[in-house]
Enzyme design. Structure first.
Site, PDB file in Angstrom:
ATOM      1  N   HIS A   1     108.338  91.275 -76.796  1.00  0.00           N
ATOM      2  CA  HIS A   1     107.536  90.059 -76.964  1.00  0.00           C
ATOM      3  C   HIS A   1     106.557  90.350 -78.115  1.00  0.00           C
ATOM      4  CE1 HIS A   1     105.981  86.307 -74.694  1.00  0.00           C
ATOM      5  NE2 HIS A   1     105.273  86.377 -75.816  1.00  0.00           N
ATOM      6  N   GLU A   6     109.105  79.614 -69.996  1.00  0.00           N
ATOM      7  CA  GLU A   6     107.682  79.348 -70.283  1.00  0.00           C
ATOM      8  C   GLU A   6     107.487  77.850 -70.413  1.00  0.00           C
ATOM      9  OE1 GLU A   6     105.936  81.142 -73.782  1.00  0.00           O
ATOM     10  OE2 GLU A   6     106.889  83.066 -73.349  1.00  0.00           O
ATOM     11  N   ARG A  20     107.306  87.232 -64.620  1.00  0.00           N
ATOM     12  CA  ARG A  20     107.916  87.571 -65.913  1.00  0.00           C
ATOM     13  C   ARG A  20     106.853  88.242 -66.784  1.00  0.00           C
ATOM     14  NH1 ARG A  20     108.732  84.164 -71.026  1.00  0.00           N
ATOM     15  NH2 ARG A  20     109.915  85.694 -72.215  1.00  0.00           N
ATOM     16  N   TYR A  29     107.182  73.623 -75.042  1.00  0.00           N
ATOM     17  CA  TYR A  29     105.777  73.187 -75.042  1.00  0.00           C
ATOM     18  C   TYR A  29     105.602  71.760 -75.537  1.00  0.00           C
ATOM     19  CZ  TYR A  29     104.551  77.932 -73.908  1.00  0.00           C
ATOM     20  OH  TYR A  29     104.447  79.132 -73.236  1.00  0.00           O
ATOM     21  N   ASN A  47     111.985  78.198 -73.488  1.00  0.00           N
ATOM     22  CA  ASN A  47     110.539  77.947 -73.523  1.00  0.00           C
ATOM     23  C   ASN A  47     110.312  76.599 -74.170  1.00  0.00           C
ATOM     24  OD1 ASN A  47     110.299  80.524 -72.569  1.00  0.00           O
ATOM     25  ND2 ASN A  47     109.338  81.374 -74.396  1.00  0.00           N
ATOM     26  N   GLU A  65     111.575  84.558 -77.894  1.00  0.00           N
ATOM     27  CA  GLU A  65     111.345  83.671 -79.040  1.00  0.00           C
ATOM     28  C   GLU A  65     111.549  84.363 -80.394  1.00  0.00           C
ATOM     29  OE1 GLU A  65     107.452  81.979 -78.509  1.00  0.00           O
ATOM     30  OE2 GLU A  65     108.033  80.838 -76.752  1.00  0.00           O
TER      31      GLU A  65
HETATM   32  O1  IFM Z   1     101.321  82.528 -75.815  1.00  0.00           O
HETATM   33  C1  IFM Z   1     102.583  82.173 -76.316  1.00  0.00           C
HETATM   34  C2  IFM Z   1     103.629  83.152 -75.840  1.00  0.00           C
HETATM   35  O2  IFM Z   1     103.324  84.453 -76.208  1.00  0.00           O
HETATM   36  C3  IFM Z   1     104.975  82.806 -76.425  1.00  0.00           C
HETATM   37  N1  IFM Z   1     105.308  81.420 -76.210  1.00  0.00           N
HETATM   38  C4  IFM Z   1     104.300  80.444 -76.529  1.00  0.00           C
HETATM   39  C5  IFM Z   1     102.987  80.792 -75.880  1.00  0.00           C
HETATM   40  C6  IFM Z   1     101.927  79.737 -76.230  1.00  0.00           C
HETATM   41  O3  IFM Z   1     101.732  79.671 -77.595  1.00  0.00           O
END
Ligand code: IFM
Length: 444
Positions: free
Chosen positions: A124, A352, A81, A297, A295, A169
């Site tokens: 992006h 992600e 990706r 985290y 995504n 995002e």
């Molecule tokens: O590095 C970023 C990415 O560009 C977009 N999503 C979160 C990642 C980590 O912060």
């Protein structure tokens, strides 16, 4: 160190897609062969980027792409990706920059030669500066310019692309860029943030119409970031604050896409803070999606503030990543299932997931056990969501290699491959080897 999943794990089935992800501004460099973008401008402003760095060279991927594709192939992934730098493929007059387009065409052909599926993100965050000068995402016309760009790209790339994501995002391009002011162009204004979010979603809908026509063979969708919003206490005000944050940060993007309307919270904004919404916009935004990219985290904790709104409470208790983000794998299962129960979702890809860790290169090796454990736990969390009835078709590790982490500069390393920025040497971290071994153990 190993990453292990049960032999009958859904993630080990032949159709499940494993990949790695990157983004143009974060890795490409070669800024002299593209138009300047908003992040070039932002990086040139004092104190915007923690280490004072920029994306002029980054990982020098434009010059080293052949080596990078070989590394990707050697990992044994099914998919890669990456994003297109809008300003690399067009000129200021809107005409095509053939050299830039050829760069991506070579990349796509090399991926195809290795039997690696190309997941292409159209945006992006690196908006060409000349479009910003014309108002950027505050200007409704940028959404139409984006659809023209999607048209040009999808015609030029033909059958080479397995999947398009219109945006990555939009929360970040709207909220972080126009409300928190920590991403380019660094504005702090709620009305502008809401207007930008609306124009981004409109751009997505217009581009989806183009992709449905030009790239019907591809899986076309969008990538959103999600974070479960938890209250800081059991106090009713904090519970309400967390619910509002959930509406504002998560549902604001997914609800218009699936249901063609914004969350009810929009009515709590003052009239001057509400976005202008054109007649018919919501129907354009709610185009059918072939997939949703998720995504993930971390989770986020909120408390009520004295403005009747919500404030986040930064985590202090370990385990934290090098970004200071709490490692909270069950939040991935939680948010996936919450969205699955609330909306008629299309198939999902985890587009992600990963962690920044304080990696060091010693004797030619980078040992990153905490990242291995992060992947192990989040892959398990993904499997838990599948076992609870969700359709999840793939998982992408963020990121293929260390890169420019936006306002954090190069100090935060998310890669499974270590980049020595002085020499541009790439070294597989323990996590890359663990993922490679996991992929190699599959029956394909
Ligand atoms: O590095 C970023 C990415 O560009 C977009 N999503 C979160 C990642 C980590 O912060």
């Amino acid at each position: 160190m190993k990453i292990s999943l049960a032999n009958n794990s859904a993630l080990l089935q032949p159709d499940f897609v494993f990949g790695v992800a990157t983004a143009s501004f974060q890795i490409e460099g070669a800024a002299d062969s593209r138009l300047p973008c908003i992040w070039d401008t932002f990086c040139a402003e004092p104190s915007r980027i923690k280490d004072g760095s920029n994306g002029l060279v980054a990982c020098d991927h434009v010059n080293r792409w052949r080596e990078d594709i070989e590394l990707i192939a050697a990992l044994g992934v099914d998919a890669y990706r990456f994003s297109i730098a809008w300003g690399r493929v067009i000129k200021v007059d809107g005409s095509v920059n053939q050299a830039g387009l050829d760069f991506y065409l070579q990349l796509l052909d090399a991926l195809q030669a290795h039997n690696i599926k190309a997941f292409v993100t159209l945006y992006h965050w690196d908006l060409p500066q000349y479009l910003q000068d014309a108002g950027g995402w505050l200007n409704r016309d940028t959404a139409y310019k984006f659809a023209d760009y999607a048209d040009m790209i999808s015609k030029a790339f033909g059958e080479r692309v397995y999947s398009y994501a219109t945006l990555n995002e939009p929360f970040c391009s709207a909220y972080l860029s126009y409300e928190a002011g920590i991403h380019a162009p660094g504005v702090q204004n709620r009305q502008q943030g809401r207007q930008v979010a609306h124009h981004l979603l409109l751009a997505h809908g217009l581009a989806m119409q183009v992709l449905q026509k030009n790239a019907a063979h591809a899986k076309n969708g969008i990538v959103l970031n999600f974070s479960p919003c938890h209250p800081a206490s059991n106090n009713a005000a904090d519970i309400r604050a967390a619910e509002m944050a959930d509406q504002y940060h998560n549902h604001w993007y997914i609800q218009p896409l699936i249901e063609g309307r914004y969350p009810d919270l929009i009515r709590q904004l003052s009239v001057t803070e509400q976005p202008d919404i054109g007649v018919g916009d919501m129907a354009i935004i709610a185009q059918p999606l072939d997939y949703l990219g998720v995504n993930y985290y971390t989770r986020t904790v909120y408390r009520a503030n004295d403005k009747g709104w919500f404030s986040d409470v930064p985590p202090t208790m370990p385990p934290l990543t090098d970004m200071g983000w709490e490692i909270y794998p069950k939040g991935l299962t939680e948010i996936l299932l919450a969205m699955h129960r609330r909306y008629a979702l299309p198939p999902v890809y985890i587009a992600e997931n990963g962690a920044a860790m304080p990696d060091t290169l010693a004797c030619g090796q980078v040992d990153d056990p905490d990242r291995v454990s992060y992947f192990q736990q989040h892959l398990q969390a993904t499997e838990d969501a599948i076992n609870a009835g969700m359709r999840i078709d793939g998982y992408f590790a963020w990121s293929l290699m260390d890169n420019f982490e936006w306002a954090e500069g190069y100090a935060k390393r998310f890669g499974i491959i270590y980049v020595d920025y002085a020499t541009q040497q790439r070294t597989l971290k323990t996590s890359a080897i663990a993922l490679r071994d996991l992929f190699a153990g599959r029956q394909k």
